[in-house]
Design a protein around this motif. Sequence first.
Motif, PDB file in Angstrom:
ATOM      1  N   TRP A 237       0.836  -1.204   0.000  1.00 35.27           N
ATOM      2  CA  TRP A 237       0.000   0.000   0.000  1.00 35.27           C
ATOM      3  C   TRP A 237       0.872   1.256   0.000  1.00 35.27           C
ATOM      4  O   TRP A 237       0.639   2.185  -0.780  1.00 35.27           O
ATOM      5  CB  TRP A 237      -0.919   0.003   1.221  1.00 35.27           C
ATOM      6  CG  TRP A 237      -2.221  -0.703   1.036  1.00 35.27           C
ATOM      7  CD1 TRP A 237      -2.614  -1.878   1.608  1.00 35.27           C
ATOM      8  CD2 TRP A 237      -3.320  -0.273   0.222  1.00 35.27           C
ATOM      9  NE1 TRP A 237      -3.883  -2.213   1.193  1.00 35.27           N
ATOM     10  CE2 TRP A 237      -4.347  -1.245   0.355  1.00 35.27           C
ATOM     11  CE3 TRP A 237      -3.545   0.825  -0.597  1.00 35.27           C
ATOM     12  CZ2 TRP A 237      -5.563  -1.139  -0.308  1.00 35.27           C
ATOM     13  CZ3 TRP A 237      -4.762   0.935  -1.259  1.00 35.27           C
ATOM     14  CH2 TRP A 237      -5.754  -0.037  -1.112  1.00 35.27           C
ATOM     15  N   CYS A 238       1.872   1.294   0.882  1.00 29.13           N
ATOM     16  CA  CYS A 238       2.723   2.485   0.979  1.00 29.13           C
ATOM     17  C   CYS A 238       3.481   2.738  -0.318  1.00 29.13           C
ATOM     18  O   CYS A 238       3.511   3.869  -0.830  1.00 29.13           O
ATOM     19  CB  CYS A 238       3.710   2.334   2.140  1.00 29.13           C
ATOM     20  SG  CYS A 238       2.967   2.396   3.779  1.00 29.13           S
ATOM     21  N   VAL A 239       4.085   1.693  -0.869  1.00 30.52           N
ATOM     22  CA  VAL A 239       4.855   1.841  -2.109  1.00 30.52           C
ATOM     23  C   VAL A 239       3.940   2.202  -3.268  1.00 30.52           C
ATOM     24  O   VAL A 239       4.282   3.058  -4.103  1.00 30.52           O
ATOM     25  CB  VAL A 239       5.652   0.559  -2.408  1.00 30.52           C
ATOM     26  CG1 VAL A 239       6.302   0.635  -3.785  1.00 30.52           C
ATOM     27  CG2 VAL A 239       6.711   0.329  -1.340  1.00 30.52           C
ATOM     28  N   GLY A 240       2.771   1.572  -3.330  1.00 28.65           N
ATOM     29  CA  GLY A 240       1.836   1.852  -4.414  1.00 28.65           C
ATOM     30  C   GLY A 240       1.342   3.290  -4.390  1.00 28.65           C
ATOM     31  O   GLY A 240       1.325   3.982  -5.426  1.00 28.65           O
ATOM     32  N   VAL A 241       0.936   3.765  -3.204  1.00 25.80           N
ATOM     33  CA  VAL A 241       0.474   5.153  -3.082  1.00 25.80           C
ATOM     34  C   VAL A 241       1.603   6.115  -3.402  1.00 25.80           C
ATOM     35  O   VAL A 241       1.405   7.123  -4.098  1.00 25.80           O
ATOM     36  CB  VAL A 241      -0.081   5.407  -1.660  1.00 25.80           C
ATOM     37  CG1 VAL A 241      -0.356   6.897  -1.449  1.00 25.80           C
ATOM     38  CG2 VAL A 241      -1.356   4.610  -1.428  1.00 25.80           C
ATOM     39  N   LEU A 242       2.809   5.813  -2.919  1.00 26.15           N
ATOM     40  CA  LEU A 242       3.966   6.671  -3.186  1.00 26.15           C
ATOM     41  C   LEU A 242       4.242   6.763  -4.679  1.00 26.15           C
ATOM     42  O   LEU A 242       4.453   7.868  -5.221  1.00 26.15           O
ATOM     43  CB  LEU A 242       5.188   6.129  -2.446  1.00 26.15           C
ATOM     44  CG  LEU A 242       6.533   6.814  -2.726  1.00 26.15           C
ATOM     45  CD1 LEU A 242       6.470   8.296  -2.379  1.00 26.15           C
ATOM     46  CD2 LEU A 242       7.648   6.136  -1.947  1.00 26.15           C
ATOM     47  N   ALA A 243       4.229   5.634  -5.381  1.00 22.72           N
ATOM     48  CA  ALA A 243       4.538   5.634  -6.810  1.00 22.72           C
ATOM     49  C   ALA A 243       3.493   6.415  -7.606  1.00 22.72           C
ATOM     50  O   ALA A 243       3.837   7.232  -8.473  1.00 22.72           O
ATOM     51  CB  ALA A 243       4.621   4.193  -7.320  1.00 22.72           C
ATOM     52  N   VAL A 244       2.222   6.177  -7.312  1.00 23.14           N
ATOM     53  CA  VAL A 244       1.147   6.859  -8.044  1.00 23.14           C
ATOM     54  C   VAL A 244       1.162   8.357  -7.749  1.00 23.14           C
ATOM     55  O   VAL A 244       1.049   9.190  -8.663  1.00 23.14           O
ATOM     56  CB  VAL A 244      -0.220   6.245  -7.682  1.00 23.14           C
ATOM     57  CG1 VAL A 244      -1.358   7.073  -8.280  1.00 23.14           C
ATOM     58  CG2 VAL A 244      -0.305   4.805  -8.174  1.00 23.14           C
TER      59      VAL A 244
END
Length: 258
Positions: A237-244
Amino acid sequence: MNGIRAIGDTAVLTGRSLRHVLRSPDTIITTALMPIAMMLLFVYVFGGAVDIGSGAGSGSYATYLLPGILLITVASGIAYTAFRLFSDMQSGIVERFRSMPLARGAVLWSHVLTSLVAILISLAVVLGVSLAIGFRSTAGPAAWLAVAGILVLFALALTWVAVIPGLTATSVDGASAFSYPLIFLPFLSSAFVPTESMPGPVRWFAEHQPVTAIVDTLRDLLAEQPVGAETWGALAWCVGVLAVAYAAATTIFRRRAR
């Protein structure tokens, strides 16, 4: 050379932003004040009525509560990211920076890093208060490093989310108001009570939203318990939100530079 120049430009602009924060420490105080007030309210008013069960992290309610309060602290702090960036955009200083031979991403990264420093200070203040009211942890240095890493990753992700309204808002209120849903999202998670006590639809939402996975991971680490599958969910979740958020923010910034 370009990478070294970008780091240097970012450091200079971050120093400028940090000086503004140090001249107005009320932003850090305000960021920490609301989570501390919530923590005191729940521990001393509702704590005796909450059954936290016998799972990991159980013990004092302050110990159970802290992971969620830390996430609320992060969510409270990112409103100032949007506010500071919006103020710079409106004052014309960003346009002035664009006319200078600065690395393209230095402006955004300086705001992100400034907010990260302010949020970390607020987290330290909240942690200090939690120790005073009964929080205890058996975690070792490795577990505490893991907790710090997850909090930094979570803060980076939300800070880049905050950059988007900072670039697109048309008013100060609009730049800051986006953080309100993020502040209240922990209330629909395992942050304050176990999800087993919630009614069906609410329980389903609580068990499948990112805050629960992050809170449960932090709680296991602080209790020196083996982490489960939710840890990978929390990181994803953290990496996905950060990337987007990073991709969206940088794209918007480039379009506004044309």
